[in-house]
Write a protein that holds these residues in place. Structure first.
Motif, PDB file in Angstrom:
ATOM      1  N   LEU A 160       8.426  -3.800  10.179  1.00 40.19           N
ATOM      2  CA  LEU A 160       9.632  -4.126   9.428  1.00 40.19           C
ATOM      3  C   LEU A 160      10.900  -3.737  10.181  1.00 40.19           C
ATOM      4  O   LEU A 160      10.919  -2.777  10.955  1.00 40.19           O
ATOM      5  N   ALA A 161      11.966  -4.456   9.905  1.00 36.39           N
ATOM      6  CA  ALA A 161      13.290  -4.016  10.335  1.00 36.39           C
ATOM      7  C   ALA A 161      13.649  -2.744   9.573  1.00 36.39           C
ATOM      8  O   ALA A 161      13.162  -2.520   8.454  1.00 36.39           O
ATOM      9  N   TYR A 162      14.515  -1.926  10.156  1.00 31.23           N
ATOM     10  CA  TYR A 162      14.794  -0.618   9.565  1.00 31.23           C
ATOM     11  C   TYR A 162      15.408  -0.740   8.164  1.00 31.23           C
ATOM     12  O   TYR A 162      15.085   0.037   7.269  1.00 31.23           O
ATOM     13  N   GLY A 163      16.258  -1.734   7.968  1.00 34.03           N
ATOM     14  CA  GLY A 163      16.844  -1.927   6.644  1.00 34.03           C
ATOM     15  C   GLY A 163      15.791  -2.218   5.590  1.00 34.03           C
ATOM     16  O   GLY A 163      15.901  -1.758   4.442  1.00 34.03           O
ATOM     17  N   ASP A 164      14.749  -2.951   5.979  1.00 30.82           N
ATOM     18  CA  ASP A 164      13.663  -3.237   5.044  1.00 30.82           C
ATOM     19  C   ASP A 164      12.806  -2.004   4.785  1.00 30.82           C
ATOM     20  O   ASP A 164      12.296  -1.806   3.673  1.00 30.82           O
ATOM     21  N   VAL A 165      12.629  -1.156   5.800  1.00 29.67           N
ATOM     22  CA  VAL A 165      11.911   0.104   5.588  1.00 29.67           C
ATOM     23  C   VAL A 165      12.628   0.953   4.550  1.00 29.67           C
ATOM     24  O   VAL A 165      11.997   1.574   3.679  1.00 29.67           O
ATOM     25  N   LYS A 166      13.955   0.966   4.601  1.00 26.94           N
ATOM     26  CA  LYS A 166      14.723   1.740   3.624  1.00 26.94           C
ATOM     27  C   LYS A 166      14.525   1.190   2.216  1.00 26.94           C
ATOM     28  O   LYS A 166      14.497   1.954   1.243  1.00 26.94           O
ATOM     29  N   ARG A 167      14.363  -0.113   2.088  1.00 24.08           N
ATOM     30  CA  ARG A 167      14.103  -0.703   0.772  1.00 24.08           C
ATOM     31  C   ARG A 167      12.715  -0.302   0.263  1.00 24.08           C
ATOM     32  O   ARG A 167      12.536  -0.036  -0.924  1.00 24.08           O
ATOM     33  N   VAL A 168      11.742  -0.270   1.157  1.00 18.60           N
ATOM     34  CA  VAL A 168      10.402   0.173   0.768  1.00 18.60           C
ATOM     35  C   VAL A 168      10.447   1.631   0.313  1.00 18.60           C
ATOM     36  O   VAL A 168       9.840   2.010  -0.694  1.00 18.60           O
ATOM     37  N   GLU A 169      11.167   2.458   1.055  1.00 19.72           N
ATOM     38  CA  GLU A 169      11.305   3.864   0.671  1.00 19.72           C
ATOM     39  C   GLU A 169      11.939   3.994  -0.712  1.00 19.72           C
ATOM     40  O   GLU A 169      11.546   4.844  -1.512  1.00 19.72           O
ATOM     41  N   LEU A 170      12.906   3.139  -1.005  1.00 18.27           N
ATOM     42  CA  LEU A 170      13.536   3.162  -2.324  1.00 18.27           C
ATOM     43  C   LEU A 170      12.523   2.798  -3.407  1.00 18.27           C
ATOM     44  O   LEU A 170      12.463   3.455  -4.456  1.00 18.27           O
ATOM     45  N   ALA A 171      11.708   1.786  -3.154  1.00 17.10           N
ATOM     46  CA  ALA A 171      10.672   1.419  -4.125  1.00 17.10           C
ATOM     47  C   ALA A 171       9.707   2.574  -4.348  1.00 17.10           C
ATOM     48  O   ALA A 171       9.285   2.844  -5.482  1.00 17.10           O
ATOM     49  N   MET A 172       9.358   3.282  -3.290  1.00 23.97           N
ATOM     50  CA  MET A 172       8.458   4.438  -3.411  1.00 23.97           C
ATOM     51  C   MET A 172       9.107   5.545  -4.236  1.00 23.97           C
ATOM     52  O   MET A 172       8.451   6.202  -5.049  1.00 23.97           O
ATOM     53  N   ALA A 173      10.398   5.754  -4.036  1.00 18.92           N
ATOM     54  CA  ALA A 173      11.097   6.787  -4.798  1.00 18.92           C
ATOM     55  C   ALA A 173      11.171   6.454  -6.278  1.00 18.92           C
ATOM     56  O   ALA A 173      11.254   7.355  -7.123  1.00 18.92           O
ATOM     57  N   LEU A 174      11.129   5.164  -6.602  1.00 15.49           N
ATOM     58  CA  LEU A 174      11.204   4.732  -7.998  1.00 15.49           C
ATOM     59  C   LEU A 174       9.843   4.747  -8.694  1.00 15.49           C
ATOM     60  O   LEU A 174       9.776   4.506  -9.902  1.00 15.49           O
ATOM     61  N   ALA A 175       8.772   5.038  -7.949  1.00 19.26           N
ATOM     62  CA  ALA A 175       7.415   4.890  -8.487  1.00 19.26           C
ATOM     63  C   ALA A 175       7.151   5.787  -9.689  1.00 19.26           C
ATOM     64  O   ALA A 175       6.341   5.430 -10.548  1.00 19.26           O
ATOM     65  N   HIS A 176       7.782   6.951  -9.767  1.00 20.20           N
ATOM     66  CA  HIS A 176       7.535   7.811 -10.923  1.00 20.20           C
ATOM     67  C   HIS A 176       8.696   7.772 -11.921  1.00 20.20           C
ATOM     68  O   HIS A 176       8.878   8.683 -12.725  1.00 20.20           O
ATOM     69  N   ALA A 177       9.467   6.658 -11.867  1.00 17.49           N
ATOM     70  CA  ALA A 177      10.551   6.412 -12.833  1.00 17.49           C
ATOM     71  C   ALA A 177      11.488   7.617 -12.954  1.00 17.49           C
ATOM     72  O   ALA A 177      11.645   8.202 -14.027  1.00 17.49           O
ATOM     73  N   PRO A 178      12.138   8.020 -11.864  1.00 18.82           N
ATOM     74  CA  PRO A 178      12.991   9.207 -11.907  1.00 18.82           C
ATOM     75  C   PRO A 178      14.218   9.006 -12.784  1.00 18.82           C
ATOM     76  O   PRO A 178      14.769   7.911 -12.881  1.00 18.82           O
ATOM     77  N   GLU A 200       0.826  -1.209   0.000  1.00 21.19           N
ATOM     78  CA  GLU A 200       0.000   0.000   0.000  1.00 21.19           C
ATOM     79  C   GLU A 200       0.863   1.264   0.000  1.00 21.19           C
ATOM     80  O   GLU A 200       0.497   2.276  -0.609  1.00 21.19           O
ATOM     81  N   ASN A 201       2.008   1.213   0.659  1.00 23.84           N
ATOM     82  CA  ASN A 201       2.919   2.349   0.625  1.00 23.84           C
ATOM     83  C   ASN A 201       3.361   2.641  -0.811  1.00 23.84           C
ATOM     84  O   ASN A 201       3.372   3.797  -1.240  1.00 23.84           O
ATOM     85  N   VAL A 202       3.699   1.609  -1.539  1.00 22.22           N
ATOM     86  CA  VAL A 202       4.139   1.808  -2.927  1.00 22.22           C
ATOM     87  C   VAL A 202       2.962   2.234  -3.796  1.00 22.22           C
ATOM     88  O   VAL A 202       3.113   3.067  -4.698  1.00 22.22           O
ATOM     89  N   GLN A 203       1.781   1.697  -3.519  1.00 25.74           N
ATOM     90  CA  GLN A 203       0.603   2.125  -4.270  1.00 25.74           C
ATOM     91  C   GLN A 203       0.295   3.606  -4.025  1.00 25.74           C
ATOM     92  O   GLN A 203      -0.133   4.310  -4.941  1.00 25.74           O
ATOM     93  N   MET A 204       0.516   4.078  -2.822  1.00 29.68           N
ATOM     94  CA  MET A 204       0.336   5.507  -2.543  1.00 29.68           C
ATOM     95  C   MET A 204       1.302   6.339  -3.376  1.00 29.68           C
ATOM     96  O   MET A 204       0.942   7.391  -3.914  1.00 29.68           O
TER      97      MET A 204
END
Length: 263
Positions: free
Chosen positions: A149-167, A101-105
Motif C-alpha cells: 500500500l501507499a503510505y496514506g492508505d496504510v494510515k487509513r488501515v491503521e485508523l480502521a484498526m483503531a476503530l475496531a473496539h468502538a472507542p 486481515e489487519n482489521v480482523q486482528m
C-alpha cells in the motif's frame, strides 16, 4: 463545549523528568464528537501530555477523567479497555497480512480472542472488518497485503484498526506525518466525519498548521509545559502570544519543522 459532562477532563496534570518540569499544571476538556489539537514548539510538553493521557507515562500529579472515571496512571491496555483508541506517528500494521486481515486482528483483540485457540484472522468477523474498511475508504483494497500500500492508505488501515473496539476517545499522535498535503487533509477530513458520526472525541498532536486550522474544532497551545492559550483555530491564529512563541520555529499558516528533543 456542551454543558454536559465532558468526555475527557484533564486537571492539574504534572510531570517532571529529573529537574525539568515537562508538564506543569495543564487543564483541558474534550467533548464527544470534538476535534482538539494539541500544538506547541519543541520542548513544550505536547508528547508528555499526550502520553500521560494514553498511559505510556504516569503523571506525577493531576487527574485524567474519561466520562467521569479517573484513568490517570493506568497502563495503556487498561486505558484501551476503557474505550480509548490510538494511532501512531509511524503507522503500525502487520505488513505481511492483507488489509482485511489487519482489521480482523484488531477485532480479535477487541473481542479478547487474540491468543485463545490461535484463531485464524481471516475467519473472524469478516463482514465487520469490511464495514470498517468501507468507512475509511479502503474496502476495495481489502485483499491487498499492507506491504504493497501507499503510505496514506496504510494510515487509513491503521485508523480502521483503531476503530475496531468502538472507542469513545481517539488519540492521534502526529497522524499526518510523512504524508503529502492532499493525503493529510483527506485523512483528517475523514477523521472529523467519523468523530461526528460516532460522537467520538479526538485529541491529536500535529505539526502541520494547515491540518490544525482546517480540521480542529479547538486548539490548545503549550509552551514550557504550561497551557499558553486555547480556543478556536481563528482565535489561536490571531493570538499575539502564540505568534511570538512560534516565531523562529514554524509558521502559523504552514508546516512547522520536525521536532527534535523532548516535546
Amino acid at each position: 463545549m456542551s454543558a454536559a459532562l465532558p468526555l475527557l477532563q484533564v486537571s492539574g496534570l504534572r510531570k517532571a523528568f529529573g529537574g525539568v518540569q515537562a508538564v506543569d499544571g495543564v487543564d483541558f476538556a474534550l467533548a464527544p464528537g470534538e476535534m482538539l489539537a494539541l500544538i506547541g514548539p519543541n520542548g513544550a510538553g505536547k508528547s508528555t501530555t499526550f502520553n500521560m493521557v494514553g498511559g505510556q507515562l504516569r503523571p506525577d500529579a493531576g487527574a485524567i477523567r474519561l466520562a467521569g472515571v479517573d484513568i490517570a496512571g493506568l497502563p495503556p491496555r487498561a486505558i484501551w479497555r476503557q474505550g480509548v483508541g490510538r494511532t501512531f506517528q509511524i503507522a503500525e500494521t502487520f505488513a505481511s497480512l492483507t488489509v482485511v486481515e489487519n482489521v480482523q486482528m484488531a477485532l480479535l483483540s477487541a473481542d479478547r480472542r487474540l491468543f485463545s485457540f490461535w484463531p485464524r484472522a481471516q475467519d473472524h468477523r469478516r463482514a465487520d472488518a469490511l464495514a470498517l474498511l468501507a468507512q475509511v475508504g479502503m474496502q476495495a483494497q481489502a485483499q491487498r497485503p499492507c506491504s504493497t500500500l501507499a503510505y496514506g492508505d496504510v494510515k487509513r488501515v491503521e485508523l480502521a484498526m483503531a476503530l475496531a473496539h468502538a472507542p469513545r476517545l481517539l488519540l492521534m499522535d502526529e497522524p499526518t506525518a510523512g504524508m503529502a498535503p492532499a493525503e493529510r487533509l483527506a485523512l483528517m477530513a475523514l477523521t472529523r466525519q467519523l468523530a461526528r458520526e460516532r460522537a467520538m472525541g479526538v485529541l491529536f498532536t500535529e505539526h502541520s498548521m494547515d491540518v490544525v486550522f482546517a480540521h480542529a474544532d479547538r486548539v490548545m497551545v503549550l509552551a514550557r509545559g504550561r497551557l499558553l492559550a486555547q480556543g478556536t483555530p481563528q482565535a489561536i491564529r490571531d493570538n499575539a502570544q502564540v505568534q511570538q512563541v512560534y516565531l523562529g520555529s514554524g509558521s502559523m499558516s504552514g508546516t512547522a519543522p520536525a521536532p527534535v528533543g523532548m516535546a
